[in-house]
Design a protein around this motif. Structure first.
Motif, PDB file in Angstrom:
ATOM      1  N   LEU A  47       0.817  -1.212   0.000  1.00  0.00           N
ATOM      2  CA  LEU A  47       0.000   0.000   0.000  1.00  0.00           C
ATOM      3  C   LEU A  47       0.852   1.263   0.000  1.00  0.00           C
ATOM      4  N   ALA A  48       1.960   1.250   0.721  1.00  0.00           N
ATOM      5  CA  ALA A  48       2.862   2.404   0.718  1.00  0.00           C
ATOM      6  C   ALA A  48       3.441   2.619  -0.677  1.00  0.00           C
ATOM      7  N   PHE A  49       3.757   1.528  -1.364  1.00  0.00           N
ATOM      8  CA  PHE A  49       4.276   1.649  -2.724  1.00  0.00           C
ATOM      9  C   PHE A  49       3.237   2.278  -3.648  1.00  0.00           C
ATOM     10  N   ILE A  50       1.975   1.870  -3.503  1.00  0.00           N
ATOM     11  CA  ILE A  50       0.903   2.421  -4.333  1.00  0.00           C
ATOM     12  C   ILE A  50       0.760   3.925  -4.086  1.00  0.00           C
ATOM     13  N   ILE A  51       0.771   4.333  -2.820  1.00  0.00           N
ATOM     14  CA  ILE A  51       0.662   5.759  -2.473  1.00  0.00           C
ATOM     15  C   ILE A  51       1.898   6.516  -2.949  1.00  0.00           C
ATOM     16  N   TRP A  52       3.046   5.922  -2.802  1.00  0.00           N
ATOM     17  CA  TRP A  52       4.314   6.546  -3.216  1.00  0.00           C
ATOM     18  C   TRP A  52       4.319   6.801  -4.719  1.00  0.00           C
ATOM     19  N   LYS A 127     -17.946  -7.254   2.422  1.00  0.00           N
ATOM     20  CA  LYS A 127     -17.346  -6.885   3.708  1.00  0.00           C
ATOM     21  C   LYS A 127     -16.367  -5.728   3.547  1.00  0.00           C
ATOM     22  N   ARG A 128     -15.642  -5.685   2.441  1.00  0.00           N
ATOM     23  CA  ARG A 128     -14.648  -4.619   2.226  1.00  0.00           C
ATOM     24  C   ARG A 128     -15.302  -3.277   1.912  1.00  0.00           C
ATOM     25  N   LEU A 129     -16.524  -3.290   1.413  1.00  0.00           N
ATOM     26  CA  LEU A 129     -17.235  -2.043   1.139  1.00  0.00           C
ATOM     27  C   LEU A 129     -17.961  -1.624   2.415  1.00  0.00           C
ATOM     28  N   ASN A 130     -17.262  -0.810   3.208  1.00  0.00           N
ATOM     29  CA  ASN A 130     -17.782  -0.428   4.518  1.00  0.00           C
ATOM     30  C   ASN A 130     -17.373   1.001   4.863  1.00  0.00           C
ATOM     31  N   VAL A 131     -17.945   1.502   5.927  1.00  0.00           N
ATOM     32  CA  VAL A 131     -17.685   2.871   6.373  1.00  0.00           C
ATOM     33  C   VAL A 131     -16.220   3.044   6.784  1.00  0.00           C
ATOM     34  N   PHE A 132     -15.638   2.037   7.371  1.00  0.00           N
ATOM     35  CA  PHE A 132     -14.259   2.147   7.848  1.00  0.00           C
ATOM     36  C   PHE A 132     -13.264   2.258   6.698  1.00  0.00           C
ATOM     37  N   GLU A 133     -13.593   1.662   5.571  1.00  0.00           N
ATOM     38  CA  GLU A 133     -12.741   1.803   4.388  1.00  0.00           C
ATOM     39  C   GLU A 133     -12.730   3.258   3.929  1.00  0.00           C
ATOM     40  N   ILE A 134     -13.873   3.912   3.965  1.00  0.00           N
ATOM     41  CA  ILE A 134     -13.949   5.322   3.567  1.00  0.00           C
ATOM     42  C   ILE A 134     -13.178   6.198   4.561  1.00  0.00           C
ATOM     43  N   VAL A 135     -13.300   5.893   5.850  1.00  0.00           N
ATOM     44  CA  VAL A 135     -12.521   6.618   6.867  1.00  0.00           C
ATOM     45  C   VAL A 135     -11.028   6.412   6.611  1.00  0.00           C
ATOM     46  N   TYR A 136     -10.650   5.206   6.200  1.00  0.00           N
ATOM     47  CA  TYR A 136      -9.259   4.900   5.871  1.00  0.00           C
ATOM     48  C   TYR A 136      -8.772   5.768   4.713  1.00  0.00           C
ATOM     49  N   TRP A 137      -9.608   5.954   3.697  1.00  0.00           N
ATOM     50  CA  TRP A 137      -9.233   6.813   2.568  1.00  0.00           C
ATOM     51  C   TRP A 137      -8.919   8.216   3.055  1.00  0.00           C
ATOM     52  N   PHE A 138      -9.775   8.728   3.928  1.00  0.00           N
ATOM     53  CA  PHE A 138      -9.559  10.093   4.423  1.00  0.00           C
ATOM     54  C   PHE A 138      -8.341  10.173   5.341  1.00  0.00           C
ATOM     55  N   ALA A 139      -8.064   9.106   6.079  1.00  0.00           N
ATOM     56  CA  ALA A 139      -6.845   9.082   6.895  1.00  0.00           C
ATOM     57  C   ALA A 139      -5.614   9.135   5.995  1.00  0.00           C
ATOM     58  N   LEU A 152      -4.660  20.275  -0.282  1.00  0.00           N
ATOM     59  CA  LEU A 152      -5.508  19.146   0.095  1.00  0.00           C
ATOM     60  C   LEU A 152      -6.159  18.500  -1.131  1.00  0.00           C
ATOM     61  N   ASP A 153      -6.537  19.282  -2.112  1.00  0.00           N
ATOM     62  CA  ASP A 153      -7.187  18.712  -3.292  1.00  0.00           C
ATOM     63  C   ASP A 153      -6.233  17.800  -4.067  1.00  0.00           C
ATOM     64  N   THR A 154      -4.951  18.097  -4.015  1.00  0.00           N
ATOM     65  CA  THR A 154      -3.973  17.221  -4.663  1.00  0.00           C
ATOM     66  C   THR A 154      -3.829  15.917  -3.896  1.00  0.00           C
ATOM     67  N   ALA A 155      -3.890  15.985  -2.572  1.00  0.00           N
ATOM     68  CA  ALA A 155      -3.843  14.763  -1.758  1.00  0.00           C
ATOM     69  C   ALA A 155      -5.051  13.879  -2.062  1.00  0.00           C
ATOM     70  N   TYR A 156      -6.219  14.505  -2.231  1.00  0.00           N
ATOM     71  CA  TYR A 156      -7.410  13.753  -2.641  1.00  0.00           C
ATOM     72  C   TYR A 156      -7.148  13.048  -3.971  1.00  0.00           C
ATOM     73  N   ALA A 157      -6.618  13.789  -4.923  1.00  0.00           N
ATOM     74  CA  ALA A 157      -6.368  13.231  -6.254  1.00  0.00           C
ATOM     75  C   ALA A 157      -5.379  12.075  -6.184  1.00  0.00           C
ATOM     76  N   ILE A 158      -4.346  12.216  -5.375  1.00  0.00           N
ATOM     77  CA  ILE A 158      -3.347  11.149  -5.253  1.00  0.00           C
ATOM     78  C   ILE A 158      -3.983   9.880  -4.710  1.00  0.00           C
ATOM     79  N   VAL A 159      -4.711   9.991  -3.616  1.00  0.00           N
ATOM     80  CA  VAL A 159      -5.278   8.800  -2.984  1.00  0.00           C
ATOM     81  C   VAL A 159      -6.354   8.168  -3.866  1.00  0.00           C
ATOM     82  N   PHE A 160      -7.202   8.988  -4.464  1.00  0.00           N
ATOM     83  CA  PHE A 160      -8.270   8.421  -5.288  1.00  0.00           C
ATOM     84  C   PHE A 160      -7.745   7.846  -6.603  1.00  0.00           C
TER      85      PHE A 160
END
Length: 179
Positions: A47-52, A127-139, A152-160
């Motif tokens: 996951l770190a590699f994907i974000i990186w 099971k993977r489609l849950n509220v905690f997954e969305i909270v994880y995205w925002f974290a 912040l909008d660039t961080a959104y773009a990176i994660v999404f």
């Protein structure tokens, strides 16, 4: 904690314990406990590699170590559903089956359907489609925003465009390949 307090209290496991036939299950549980750190190391690394990679697509110069730390901290969100599951089965008197416990995930789409009527290939996906997954995205978004000290909008773009895209591709792959 969930295994000790909830899963080991299932009536079928109690019967096996009384008969003295729990040895194999205890061995498998011990191996599972030993594998947990390795699984999390692997998960954090991927996951770190994907974000990186996603951060480099948008011109952020974030070190891989920082991405790994962001993922590790954000993963703590997933302790909440495990705690809620444990509390649910401790506080609500019932005699769940092993499959009831495996199918339960708080605040997920799986709880909106009867898992026995759903094709097993979709259990993981629901099971993977849950509220905690969305909270994880925002974290991840706010961790990346805070670490890179950029918009912040660039961080959104990176994660999404990196993690969320790969997440949905993984769910689609799993639903197609699982038999």
């Amino acid at each position: 904690m969930k295994k000790t307090l909830v899963e080991s209290e299932i009536a079928a496991f109690e019967m096996l314990e009384m008969r003295g036939e729990m040895g194999l299950f205890k061995l498998l549980n011990a191996l599972e406990y030993l594998s947990i750190p390795l699984v999390y190391l692997w998960k954090f690394t991927i996951l770190a590699f994907i974000i990186w990679v996603g951060s480099f697509m948008f011109g952020y110069k974030v070190t891989y170590t920082k991405c790994w730390q962001i993922v590790m901290i954000a993963e703590s969100v997933f302790f909440i559903p495990e705690l809620l599951t444990t509390l649910y089965y401790i506080l609500i008197p019932s005699d769940p089956s092993y499959w009831d416990i495996k199918a339960f995930y708080p605040l997920s789409l799986m709880n909106l359907v009867n898992y026995e009527l759903v094709d097993p290939r979709y259990h993981y996906v629901l099971k993977r489609l849950n509220v905690f997954e969305i909270v994880y995205w925002f974290a991840l978004i706010y961790g990346l925003h805070w670490t890179a000290k950029k918009r912040l909008d660039t961080a959104y773009a990176i994660v999404f465009s990196s993690y969320v895209l790969v997440f949905f591709l993984w769910l689609a792959f799993y639903a197609i390949v699982y038999k």
